[in-house]
Design a protein around this motif. Structure first.
Motif, PDB file in Angstrom:
ATOM      1  N   ARG A  14     -16.461  -2.632  82.900  1.00 60.07           N
ATOM      2  CA  ARG A  14     -15.788  -2.424  84.188  1.00 60.07           C
ATOM      3  C   ARG A  14     -14.770  -1.300  84.097  1.00 60.07           C
ATOM      4  O   ARG A  14     -14.586  -0.545  85.056  1.00 60.07           O
ATOM      5  CB  ARG A  14     -15.117  -3.721  84.623  1.00 60.07           C
ATOM      6  CG  ARG A  14     -14.461  -3.625  85.997  1.00 60.07           C
ATOM      7  CD  ARG A  14     -14.023  -4.977  86.479  1.00 60.07           C
ATOM      8  NE  ARG A  14     -13.354  -4.870  87.772  1.00 60.07           N
ATOM      9  CZ  ARG A  14     -12.942  -5.896  88.469  1.00 60.07           C
ATOM     10  NH1 ARG A  14     -13.149  -7.121  88.025  1.00 60.07           N
ATOM     11  NH2 ARG A  14     -12.333  -5.732  89.627  1.00 60.07           N
ATOM     12  N   GLY A 197     -25.707  -1.420  84.772  1.00 59.85           N
ATOM     13  CA  GLY A 197     -26.098  -2.333  85.838  1.00 59.85           C
ATOM     14  C   GLY A 197     -25.956  -1.763  87.233  1.00 59.85           C
ATOM     15  O   GLY A 197     -26.229  -2.470  88.210  1.00 59.85           O
ATOM     16  N   PHE A 198     -25.534  -0.512  87.369  1.00 66.60           N
ATOM     17  CA  PHE A 198     -25.389   0.141  88.664  1.00 66.60           C
ATOM     18  C   PHE A 198     -26.393   1.288  88.770  1.00 66.60           C
ATOM     19  O   PHE A 198     -26.732   1.920  87.776  1.00 66.60           O
ATOM     20  CB  PHE A 198     -23.978   0.701  88.848  1.00 66.60           C
ATOM     21  CG  PHE A 198     -22.919  -0.345  89.039  1.00 66.60           C
ATOM     22  CD1 PHE A 198     -22.526  -0.727  90.313  1.00 66.60           C
ATOM     23  CD2 PHE A 198     -22.307  -0.940  87.949  1.00 66.60           C
ATOM     24  CE1 PHE A 198     -21.542  -1.691  90.493  1.00 66.60           C
ATOM     25  CE2 PHE A 198     -21.326  -1.909  88.118  1.00 66.60           C
ATOM     26  CZ  PHE A 198     -20.951  -2.278  89.394  1.00 66.60           C
ATOM     27  N   ILE A 220     -25.132  -2.000  92.847  1.00 70.00           N
ATOM     28  CA  ILE A 220     -25.887  -2.813  91.912  1.00 70.00           C
ATOM     29  C   ILE A 220     -27.337  -2.337  91.853  1.00 70.00           C
ATOM     30  O   ILE A 220     -27.961  -2.038  92.870  1.00 70.00           O
ATOM     31  CB  ILE A 220     -25.816  -4.304  92.301  1.00 70.00           C
ATOM     32  CG1 ILE A 220     -26.526  -5.172  91.258  1.00 70.00           C
ATOM     33  CG2 ILE A 220     -26.352  -4.535  93.692  1.00 70.00           C
ATOM     34  CD1 ILE A 220     -26.352  -6.654  91.469  1.00 70.00           C
ATOM     35  N   ALA A 224     -30.677  -5.281  87.883  1.00 68.72           N
ATOM     36  CA  ALA A 224     -29.593  -6.252  87.765  1.00 68.72           C
ATOM     37  C   ALA A 224     -29.693  -7.313  88.863  1.00 68.72           C
ATOM     38  O   ALA A 224     -29.501  -8.509  88.605  1.00 68.72           O
ATOM     39  CB  ALA A 224     -28.238  -5.550  87.825  1.00 68.72           C
ATOM     40  N   TRP A 259     -20.272 -12.217  88.917  1.00 69.41           N
ATOM     41  CA  TRP A 259     -21.185 -11.240  89.512  1.00 69.41           C
ATOM     42  C   TRP A 259     -20.519 -10.453  90.625  1.00 69.41           C
ATOM     43  O   TRP A 259     -20.594  -9.219  90.649  1.00 69.41           O
ATOM     44  CB  TRP A 259     -22.421 -11.962  90.070  1.00 69.41           C
ATOM     45  CG  TRP A 259     -23.334 -12.495  89.021  1.00 69.41           C
ATOM     46  CD1 TRP A 259     -23.513 -12.014  87.760  1.00 69.41           C
ATOM     47  CD2 TRP A 259     -24.214 -13.633  89.145  1.00 69.41           C
ATOM     48  NE1 TRP A 259     -24.449 -12.766  87.080  1.00 69.41           N
ATOM     49  CE2 TRP A 259     -24.896 -13.772  87.911  1.00 69.41           C
ATOM     50  CE3 TRP A 259     -24.495 -14.529  90.169  1.00 69.41           C
ATOM     51  CZ2 TRP A 259     -25.830 -14.770  87.691  1.00 69.41           C
ATOM     52  CZ3 TRP A 259     -25.421 -15.531  89.949  1.00 69.41           C
ATOM     53  CH2 TRP A 259     -26.092 -15.643  88.714  1.00 69.41           C
ATOM     54  N   TYR A 262     -17.721  -8.050  89.507  1.00 71.61           N
ATOM     55  CA  TYR A 262     -18.192  -6.861  88.790  1.00 71.61           C
ATOM     56  C   TYR A 262     -19.007  -5.946  89.708  1.00 71.61           C
ATOM     57  O   TYR A 262     -18.669  -4.776  89.899  1.00 71.61           O
ATOM     58  CB  TYR A 262     -19.028  -7.284  87.582  1.00 71.61           C
ATOM     59  CG  TYR A 262     -19.544  -6.115  86.767  1.00 71.61           C
ATOM     60  CD1 TYR A 262     -18.682  -5.350  85.986  1.00 71.61           C
ATOM     61  CD2 TYR A 262     -20.891  -5.771  86.788  1.00 71.61           C
ATOM     62  CE1 TYR A 262     -19.145  -4.276  85.249  1.00 71.61           C
ATOM     63  CE2 TYR A 262     -21.367  -4.692  86.050  1.00 71.61           C
ATOM     64  CZ  TYR A 262     -20.491  -3.957  85.278  1.00 71.61           C
ATOM     65  OH  TYR A 262     -20.969  -2.869  84.550  1.00 71.61           O
ATOM     66  N   TYR A 263     -20.068  -6.479  90.295  1.00 71.15           N
ATOM     67  CA  TYR A 263     -20.966  -5.644  91.091  1.00 71.15           C
ATOM     68  C   TYR A 263     -20.421  -5.372  92.490  1.00 71.15           C
ATOM     69  O   TYR A 263     -20.870  -4.428  93.146  1.00 71.15           O
ATOM     70  CB  TYR A 263     -22.338  -6.314  91.201  1.00 71.15           C
ATOM     71  CG  TYR A 263     -23.083  -6.377  89.898  1.00 71.15           C
ATOM     72  CD1 TYR A 263     -23.598  -5.224  89.306  1.00 71.15           C
ATOM     73  CD2 TYR A 263     -23.265  -7.592  89.236  1.00 71.15           C
ATOM     74  CE1 TYR A 263     -24.280  -5.271  88.105  1.00 71.15           C
ATOM     75  CE2 TYR A 263     -23.951  -7.649  88.030  1.00 71.15           C
ATOM     76  CZ  TYR A 263     -24.449  -6.493  87.466  1.00 71.15           C
ATOM     77  OH  TYR A 263     -25.118  -6.538  86.275  1.00 71.15           O
TER      78      TYR A 263
END
Length: 331
Positions: A14, A197-198, A220, A224, A259, A262-263
């Motif tokens: 992050r 993950g992005f 996202i 992911a 989740w 973060y996303y």
């Protein structure tokens, strides 16, 4: 080095996305663009080098040279060297000598791989291309270049430098990406890439005055999101009718919170399908648990929305108000 993350205390995935330090602060110069905006807006070209799994190809002699420089005690060096060179044993008991690489799944393999890339990539970039900002999380690397010729030159140099240390670039995962936005409107073969993950790609965005423009920004990734949906399906909430919705929420909230925290930092609207998927799982659960809702999904949705509105903190969703609108459309 402030441009590298992963396997270091306080250097989380992050943080590399959040930024906050200079794009060239690792070279000792001042930067004017926050790293978060550097990643979002990109540059004319971004090259994404990806070494073939580093743990398989690390040269033991070079690895131990780096360890000796940082390990304060001789016994630490001794144990790391023994651990690196210990033979691998298969299920039948056959032993194979290990001449390169680190044990797959070893607890300190990521740390040693990060130390190895610190010298084989980070230091090399500072020496050869110190004016170019880059991010590295473990063995995922992004280098920001100003033009295609420069990106090709950097890629060739990185490939040559890694080869001299016994590594090579992953042919499929290493590519040059054109960071397309309102100021860069050409068309190229690769205009998006995945990182932590992005998916970074051109997206519609709004100005403060409500106007539209094209922005190169993250959200996202499909991979992911697919993994999250698979995990939600694996919970099999619809079969757990012996539990109350409060008990289910208490169990799944830590996952949901992680989740969405973060996303949801970038383009949280892309999380709506995941929120709908959670709602659909709970609706199936309600239809099986309550006789009055059996085979009445519309009525079950209405019941679930009343529960969420009455207890907005029950489920750790991104934005309950927006979720309520989007879930109704899923009926």
């Amino acid at each position: 080095m402030s441009a590298t993350w992963g396997a270091r205390c306080g250097k989380s995935a992050r943080r590399v996305l959040r930024g906050g330090t200079g794009a060239r602060s690792h070279a000792g110069s001042v930067r004017t663009l926050p790293r978060k905006r550097q990643l979002q807006r990109g540059s004319a070209k971004a090259t994404a080098p990806r070494p073939v799994p580093t743990s398989h190809n690390i040269d033991h002699d070079l690895m131990m040279k780096a360890v000796r420089k940082h390990a304060p005690d001789k016994w630490i060096v001794l144990y790391i060297e023994r651990w690196l060179k210990a033979p691998a044993q298969d299920q039948e008991g056959n032993q194979t000598a290990r001449e390169r690489g680190t044990p797959q799944g070893g607890v300190i393999s990521p740390l040693l791989a990060n130390l190895f890339l610190h010298y084989t990539f980070d230091r090399w970039m500072l020496k050869k291309w110190k004016h170019l900002p880059f991010e590295r999380y473990a063995d995922d690397i992004i280098v920001h270049c100003r033009a295609e010729w420069e990106a090709n030159l950097v890629r060739a140099g990185v490939e040559k430098g890694l080869r001299e240390c016994g590594l090579e670039l992953h042919s499929e995962k290493t590519k040059l990406v054109y960071c397309k936005d309102s100021n860069r409107q050409e068309s190229h073969r690769h205009e998006k890439f995945d990182f932590l993950g992005f998916t970074f790609q051109p997206r519609k965005a709004t100005t403060r005055k409500g106007g539209l423009f094209c922005n190169f920004s993250p959200a996202i990734s499909n991979d992911a999101a697919g993994k999250i949906r698979d995990e939600i399906r694996g919970w099999k909430l619809h079969l757990r009718t012996a539990e109350s919705i409060a008990e289910l929420a208490k169990e799944i909230n830590p996952k949901l919170r992680g989740w969405f925290n973060y996303y949801g930092r970038f383009n949280p609207s892309v999380l709506r399908p995941i929120e709908r998927h959670i709602g659909q799982s709970l609706v199936r659960w309600a239809c099986r648990k309550y006789k009055t809702l059996f085979q009445h999904r519309t009525r079950a949705w209405a019941w679930l929305l009343r529960v969420v509105n009455r207890q907005p903190d029950l489920l750790a969703l991104w934005e309950p108000q927006r979720w309520a609108v989007s879930t109704i459309g899923a009926v």
